[in-house]
Design a protein around this motif. Sequence first.
Motif, PDB file in Angstrom:
ATOM      1  N   ILE A  21      24.698  61.049 -91.353  1.00  0.00           N
ATOM      2  CA  ILE A  21      26.123  61.084 -91.674  1.00  0.00           C
ATOM      3  C   ILE A  21      26.941  60.811 -90.419  1.00  0.00           C
ATOM      4  O   ILE A  21      26.882  61.572 -89.453  1.00  0.00           O
ATOM      5  N   PRO A  22      27.717  59.732 -90.408  1.00  0.00           N
ATOM      6  CA  PRO A  22      28.501  59.398 -89.215  1.00  0.00           C
ATOM      7  C   PRO A  22      29.684  60.338 -89.021  1.00  0.00           C
ATOM      8  O   PRO A  22      30.303  60.784 -89.991  1.00  0.00           O
ATOM      9  N   MET A  23      29.989  60.653 -87.778  1.00  0.00           N
ATOM     10  CA  MET A  23      31.182  61.414 -87.410  1.00  0.00           C
ATOM     11  C   MET A  23      31.401  61.244 -85.914  1.00  0.00           C
ATOM     12  O   MET A  23      30.477  60.911 -85.167  1.00  0.00           O
ATOM     13  N   LEU A  24      32.642  61.443 -85.494  1.00  0.00           N
ATOM     14  CA  LEU A  24      33.005  61.324 -84.081  1.00  0.00           C
ATOM     15  C   LEU A  24      33.243  62.714 -83.518  1.00  0.00           C
ATOM     16  O   LEU A  24      34.160  63.418 -83.951  1.00  0.00           O
ATOM     17  N   LEU A  25      32.417  63.125 -82.558  1.00  0.00           N
ATOM     18  CA  LEU A  25      32.616  64.396 -81.872  1.00  0.00           C
ATOM     19  C   LEU A  25      33.523  64.166 -80.666  1.00  0.00           C
ATOM     20  O   LEU A  25      33.285  63.246 -79.877  1.00  0.00           O
ATOM     21  N   LEU A  26      34.556  64.973 -80.521  1.00  0.00           N
ATOM     22  CA  LEU A  26      35.391  64.968 -79.323  1.00  0.00           C
ATOM     23  C   LEU A  26      35.120  66.279 -78.606  1.00  0.00           C
ATOM     24  O   LEU A  26      35.460  67.364 -79.111  1.00  0.00           O
ATOM     25  N   ILE A  27      34.487  66.201 -77.434  1.00  0.00           N
ATOM     26  CA  ILE A  27      33.994  67.387 -76.746  1.00  0.00           C
ATOM     27  C   ILE A  27      34.733  67.566 -75.424  1.00  0.00           C
ATOM     28  O   ILE A  27      34.701  66.686 -74.544  1.00  0.00           O
ATOM     29  N   GLY A  28      35.411  68.697 -75.271  1.00  0.00           N
ATOM     30  CA  GLY A  28      36.034  69.029 -74.001  1.00  0.00           C
ATOM     31  C   GLY A  28      34.971  69.440 -72.990  1.00  0.00           C
ATOM     32  O   GLY A  28      34.146  70.308 -73.266  1.00  0.00           O
ATOM     33  N   TRP A  29      35.009  68.802 -71.829  1.00  0.00           N
ATOM     34  CA  TRP A  29      33.962  69.016 -70.821  1.00  0.00           C
ATOM     35  C   TRP A  29      34.415  70.066 -69.820  1.00  0.00           C
ATOM     36  O   TRP A  29      35.035  69.753 -68.822  1.00  0.00           O
ATOM     37  N   ARG A  30      34.099  71.309 -70.117  1.00  0.00           N
ATOM     38  CA  ARG A  30      34.368  72.409 -69.189  1.00  0.00           C
ATOM     39  C   ARG A  30      33.210  72.525 -68.210  1.00  0.00           C
ATOM     40  O   ARG A  30      32.047  72.369 -68.577  1.00  0.00           O
TER      41      ARG A  30
END
Length: 394
Positions: A97-106
């Motif tokens: 299942i396609p999806m776009l993860l937007l991950i804040g890089w702490r």
Amino acid sequence: MAGWNPKRFEDVALAPNGIDTAFGVPDTNLSGLLTYFSATKPVSQHIVTASEGAAVGLAAGYHLSTGRVAMVYMQNSGLANALNPLQSIAAKEVFGIPMLLLIGWRGKTAEEEELQDALVGPRMKANLEANDIPYEEIPTCIHRTRDLISRLIARSILEKTPVALIAPRDTFAEYESNEATKFPPAITVSYPRIEEWVSSAPSQLPLSREGAIRGLIGQMAKGDVSVSSLGGNSREFYMIRKTMKESIARNFFCIGAMGHVYALSVGVSMGFSSGRVFCIDGEGSFLMHVGNNAILAGLSPPNLIHIVIYNGVYASTGNHPVTISRENLVSLARGLPYEQKYFVDDLEGLEKACKASKKSTLIIVAVNQTAQSGLPSPSESLHELKGLFMKSLL
């Protein structure tokens, strides 16, 4: 860079790539963008969940019913919470299942680390690589970012995999809104009492899990769809449909991600309005992420019936006890924001509750522990099951 204006980021980088729906758990690195989403997007396009895994479940269900790609946002320490549904539902080796993860890089650098980021921050890329999730770090040019997102989404769709965009500190400027923070309207709704239609003593329950699922199937109209949780519920559903020589296409077999079947069902309901969605759950699964269920039920999905089958055990693993009594489960349900709630223990009560369900509904059905041994798993591949379900919604 100074940080992009969140509206400009949406207008230039997200909207041209078809990303208009987002689910997730907030992160300080994404703060400005998420404040903008909260101020400008309706609940149908932006839901803040109680855990990152629920956001993945929502995005998965949303894709199943719409064919579109949603964005799931989180901080990198939350990636671990999302791995269960990412690995057991969304991964290309499973349903794809396609999806776009937007991950804040702490914790990208030692100077940025807080104590809790000391391990997760430096290993974030390695974690994505270990889970075979393609990723890119966000560029400093917004037009390059638009093109990068386009390539990532194309890869996500082609390879049937989640993909990730990594956002370091100061990617987004703060967003100043003249309006107070908006809360979902359901937060002010008074919670209705639970209707208890109980006919038998707990030791003499007439209904088995199979009988309950047969009863539910009998209540589904031609235009309805269903989503069944992993283990016995999905195997019973599959066996019943096959023995009845009926199509399995209108059911999504959520054979992974225990506890996230309701989130996935809410995602399905967001793109499906021609009938009802029956979410067939077990009490162990229901309890695992009940905080997410409380949030999502509070959004009042109008066509979603959440059925929790209570037999007091984890039947698929050997009848190990679920350590909550039926009385305590019902007490818990009383405080949840479903618009209709029922507790039943026989077929008549179950059918009556299904017929009465006109809004966001919870039905807890108590059953005995009788179950067939050797229930079959689907013989179709998981990609075939997904394809059948999505095609049936067209």
